[in-house]
Each structure stands twice: as structure tokens, then as C-alpha cells.
Motif scaffolding. Structure first.
Motif, short mmCIF file in Angstrom:
data_model
loop_
_atom_site.label_atom_id
_atom_site.label_comp_id
_atom_site.label_asym_id
_atom_site.label_seq_id
_atom_site.Cartn_x
_atom_site.Cartn_y
_atom_site.Cartn_z
N GLY A 111 -8.12 26.43 -63.24
CA GLY A 111 -8.82 25.42 -62.45
C GLY A 111 -10.08 25.95 -61.77
N LEU A 112 -10.87 24.99 -61.25
CA LEU A 112 -12.15 25.34 -60.62
C LEU A 112 -11.95 26.20 -59.37
N GLY A 113 -10.92 25.88 -58.59
CA GLY A 113 -10.64 26.68 -57.39
C GLY A 113 -10.34 28.12 -57.78
N VAL A 129 -9.98 13.58 -52.19
CA VAL A 129 -8.89 13.50 -53.17
C VAL A 129 -9.46 13.86 -54.54
N GLU A 130 -8.77 14.75 -55.23
CA GLU A 130 -9.21 15.15 -56.56
C GLU A 130 -8.69 14.16 -57.60
N LYS A 131 -9.60 13.63 -58.40
CA LYS A 131 -9.28 12.74 -59.51
C LYS A 131 -8.29 11.62 -59.15
N PRO A 132 -8.65 10.81 -58.14
CA PRO A 132 -7.75 9.72 -57.74
C PRO A 132 -7.81 8.55 -58.71
N ILE A 162 -5.58 24.91 -59.66
CA ILE A 162 -5.98 25.17 -58.27
C ILE A 162 -7.33 24.50 -58.05
N GLN A 163 -7.33 23.51 -57.17
CA GLN A 163 -8.50 22.64 -57.01
C GLN A 163 -9.34 23.05 -55.81
N ILE A 164 -10.64 23.20 -56.02
CA ILE A 164 -11.54 23.51 -54.90
C ILE A 164 -11.51 22.34 -53.89
N THR A 165 -11.32 21.13 -54.41
CA THR A 165 -11.28 19.95 -53.53
C THR A 165 -10.15 20.09 -52.51
N ASP A 166 -8.98 20.58 -52.93
CA ASP A 166 -7.85 20.73 -52.00
C ASP A 166 -8.17 21.78 -50.93
N ALA A 205 -18.46 10.30 -54.99
CA ALA A 205 -17.91 11.38 -55.83
C ALA A 205 -18.64 12.69 -55.58
N ILE A 206 -17.85 13.77 -55.64
CA ILE A 206 -18.44 15.11 -55.51
C ILE A 206 -19.08 15.47 -56.85
N ILE A 207 -20.29 15.97 -56.80
CA ILE A 207 -20.87 16.46 -58.05
C ILE A 207 -21.07 17.99 -57.95
N GLY A 208 -21.41 18.61 -59.05
CA GLY A 208 -21.29 20.07 -59.15
C GLY A 208 -22.28 20.93 -58.39
N ARG A 209 -22.47 20.68 -57.11
CA ARG A 209 -23.27 21.56 -56.25
C ARG A 209 -22.53 21.72 -54.93
N TYR A 210 -22.29 22.95 -54.54
CA TYR A 210 -21.57 23.22 -53.30
C TYR A 210 -22.26 24.35 -52.56
N ILE A 211 -22.18 24.31 -51.22
CA ILE A 211 -22.44 25.49 -50.41
C ILE A 211 -21.10 25.78 -49.74
N VAL A 265 -22.87 26.33 -58.53
CA VAL A 265 -23.49 25.36 -59.45
C VAL A 265 -22.59 25.19 -60.66
N LEU A 266 -22.21 23.94 -60.93
CA LEU A 266 -21.52 23.65 -62.19
C LEU A 266 -22.61 23.22 -63.16
N ALA A 267 -22.90 24.11 -64.12
CA ALA A 267 -24.11 23.92 -64.93
C ALA A 267 -24.07 22.64 -65.77
N ASP A 268 -22.88 22.09 -66.03
CA ASP A 268 -22.92 20.88 -66.85
C ASP A 268 -23.28 19.63 -66.05
N ASP A 269 -23.35 19.74 -64.72
CA ASP A 269 -23.99 18.69 -63.94
C ASP A 269 -25.47 19.09 -63.82
N LEU A 270 -26.31 18.46 -64.60
CA LEU A 270 -27.74 18.79 -64.54
C LEU A 270 -28.40 17.91 -63.48
N LYS A 289 -12.60 10.59 -62.51
CA LYS A 289 -13.16 11.80 -63.13
C LYS A 289 -13.60 12.84 -62.09
N TYR A 290 -13.54 12.47 -60.81
CA TYR A 290 -14.19 13.31 -59.79
C TYR A 290 -13.26 13.63 -58.62
N GLY A 291 -13.78 14.54 -57.75
CA GLY A 291 -13.24 14.64 -56.41
C GLY A 291 -13.94 13.56 -55.60
N VAL A 292 -13.20 12.83 -54.77
CA VAL A 292 -13.78 11.70 -54.06
C VAL A 292 -13.57 11.90 -52.55
C1 G1P Z 1 -14.93 19.30 -60.99
C2 G1P Z 1 -14.31 19.12 -59.60
C3 G1P Z 1 -14.51 17.68 -59.11
C4 G1P Z 1 -15.98 17.31 -59.17
C5 G1P Z 1 -16.56 17.57 -60.57
C6 G1P Z 1 -18.06 17.38 -60.57
O1 G1P Z 1 -14.20 18.54 -61.92
O2 G1P Z 1 -12.94 19.45 -59.67
O3 G1P Z 1 -14.03 17.56 -57.80
O4 G1P Z 1 -16.10 15.95 -58.81
O5 G1P Z 1 -16.30 18.91 -61.01
O6 G1P Z 1 -18.59 17.50 -61.87
P1 G1P Z 1 -14.30 18.76 -63.52
O7 G1P Z 1 -15.53 18.03 -63.96
O8 G1P Z 1 -14.39 20.24 -63.74
O9 G1P Z 1 -13.05 18.17 -64.08
#
Ligand code: G1P
Length: 276
Positions: free
Chosen positions: A107-109, A189-192, A228-232, A202-208, A127-132, A169-172
Motif C-alpha cells: 500500500g501507499l502508506g 475516508v479511503e475509497k468510500p 497500509i493507507q496513508i489516508t488512515d 478527493a485527495i489527489i497525489g500531492r502531499y506535504i 508526488v504520485l507521478a500518475d496524477d499529472l 477511487k479516492y481518499g475523501v
Molecule cells: C492513492 C491514495 C488516495 C488518493 C489517490 C490519489 O490511491 O490512497 O487516497 O486519493 O492516490 O491519486 P490510489 O490511486 O493509489 O489507489
């Protein structure tokens, strides 16, 4: 202040098979530049110079991309083709790269915790590179978030409104709006399911993240999907202190999906044509 940027990049990219069978999904190009390079450029623009990449098996191409290729460079020396390498040379002159491997995909966490050895005890960006994330101004999304961190000194997640039927699809998040673009988070909440989602933010792939996140992650039990979820972990940080959700200025493309990838490609191609 914030110098390091972590790129969790060990995932398999199954949605892009067979393209990603032997090539890392982070190396998929949007027009002529791999996704990971867009992420590194965004980090560099935000003033971050230490790129920390969590890789996995079969990801060597990423390391080679951010290194010299003597044969190729010798071959094109003095020709106009050299200009194609200017961007990557600028990156190599202005930042360092370090790598560590995530051996198991938990998991991301877990990926972020694996990066602790490269980050240490300081605040860092993820940075989650697939979120451009593309912007029209010259202030990138990470740059906007670093500026906010200087003011608030707590963990920050980038958020955007998504249609209710996509929240799964997201953390919300939900929280108290403290500025028209900032929420102080009280629920995450992760993927509700649509019914469980606290909002459509929704959380997108940029965090500090502040470095206490590592201790929290060490004690975070697997959540949704057995991962293991970073959202948790962030939810725990929010309940004990403060985590902000920031509605960034810019446009995000979900390049982890074929649809988003094609959209990003068309968008970037159009911008390149307009620049000519
Ligand atoms: C991850 C996170 C999720 C976030 C998302 C953003 O999910 O777990 O909280 O909303 O990235 O892209 P994944 O896309 O890896 O399933």
C-alpha cells in the motif's frame, strides 16, 4: 526548509498492460516526456532539490533516465538534437536522486514508510507521478503547497471536487473551511462508497507531510484492500493535531487511467503546437 520530495513508484501499472510489462508506468510518456519527469520538474520548481524515489523490481529505466547516457550524448553532440536533452540536463545539474526498493507491495502508506530511510526527520513532499498536475501560471501545485506549509507548518493534502460516483477511487475528506481554498480536516475516508463519503472532496497525489507521519505509519494497521493507507495515518494526525486540505489552482489528469492519460496527451500536444 522543505528540500526532499518522495516519489512512491514501485506499483505495477496493471491498467496499462501490456505496455507496463517490462517498462515502469512512471516512464510512460505524455507526448515526449515521461510522467516521472513532469513530477520531478514540478518538485524542482517548488524549490525541492533532493528526489527520493521508492522503486521496485523492474524499475531500472527510471534510474537510467536521470543519469548520463554517454554513448547517446556523444553521438548527438553538436547536432540540433542536443536541444531535446536540455530539460533533463537541467534537472541533473540541479537535483540529486536517491533510491530505495519497496520489496513487498503493501500500500501507499507502506511505500511512504519505506522512504523514511531517504527522508529522515524533516518535513517532505510526496508526488504520485500518475496524477499529472498542470498549471497555467508558472506556480506549480507543489509550489503552492510549500508556500502554505511555511504559513501553517502541518501536513497538507491537495484536494479537488470529483463527481459523487467517482469518490470510491479516492481518499475523501471533510472539514472546516478556514479559507475559500483551505479546509482543516476532521474526517478522511479511503475509497468510500457514495453513501459513506463525507463529501466529494478527493485527495489527489500531492502531499506535504511532517515526519511524525513515519511513527504513525509504523503503527497503522492495514485498512481498505488489506493495505497500509496513508489516508488512515493522516486521519490520526488530523485527530491529534492539524492536517489541511488545499484546493489547488491547476488541472489534474489521472494518468493512471487510459482515459486520463489520453486527455493529458491531447492537452500537452495542443500546448506544444501553440508554442511553436
Ligand atoms: C492513492 C491514495 C488516495 C488518493 C489517490 C490519489 O490511491 O490512497 O487516497 O486519493 O492516490 O491519486 P490510489 O490511486 O493509489 O489507489
Amino acid at each position: 526548509m522543505i528540500k526532499k520530495c518522495l516519489f512512491p513508484a514501485a506499483g505495477y501499472g496493471t491498467r496499462f498492460l501490456p505496455a507496463t510489462k517490462s517498462m515502469p508506468k512512471e516512464m510512460l510518456p505524455i507526448v515526449n516526456k515521461p510522467l516521472i519527469q513532469y513530477g520531478v520538474e514540478e518538485a524542482l520548481e517548488a524549490g525541492l532539490s533532493d528526489m527520493a524515489i521508492v522503486t521496485g523490481r523492474g524499475k531500472r529505466a527510471m534510474e537510467d533516465h536521470f543519469d548520463v547516457n554517454y554513448e547517446l550524448e556523444h553521438q548527438i553532440k553538436g547536432s540540433d538534437k542536443e536541444t531535446y536533452l536540455e530539460g533533463i540536463r537541467y534537472i541533473m545539474d540541479n537535483c540529486t536522486f536517491s533510491y530505495t526498493r519497496q520489496v513487498e507491495m503493501k500500500g501507499l502508506g507502506h511505500a511512504i514508510l519505506t522512504g523514511e530511510t531517504l527522508i529522515g526527520d524533516e518535513p517532505f513532499a510526496v508526488v504520485l507521478a500518475d496524477d499529472l498536475c498542470l498549471v497555467e501560471s508558472d506556480v506549480g501545485v507543489l509550489s503552492q503547497m510549500v508556500k502554505l506549509y511555511k504559513q501553517f507548518r502541518c501536513s497538507i493534502v491537495a484536494i479537488e471536487e470529483v463527481p459523487m460516483d467517482e469518490v470510491h477511487k479516492y481518499g475523501v475528506i471533510s472539514g472546516e473551511m478556514i479559507r475559500d481554498d483551505i479546509y482543516q480536516i476532521n474526517t478522511m475516508v479511503e475509497k468510500p462508497s457514495t453513501e459513506e463519503a463525507p463529501s466529494n472532496l478527493a485527495i489527489i497525489g500531492r502531499y506535504i507531510l511532517t515526519p511524525d507521519i513515519f511513527d504513525i505509519l509504523r503503527n497503522t494497521t492495514p485498512g481498505v484492500g488489506g493495505e497500509i493507507q496513508i489516508t488512515d495515518a493522516l486521519m490520526q494526525q488530523a485527530s491529534e493535531g492539524c492536517v489541511l486540505g488545499y484546493k489547488f489552482k491547476g488541472r489534474r489528469f489521472d494518468c493512471g487511467s487510459v482515459h486520463g492519460f489520453v486527455e493529458a496527451t491531447n492537452h500537452c500536444f495542443k500546448s506544444l503546437e501553440e508554442q511553436r
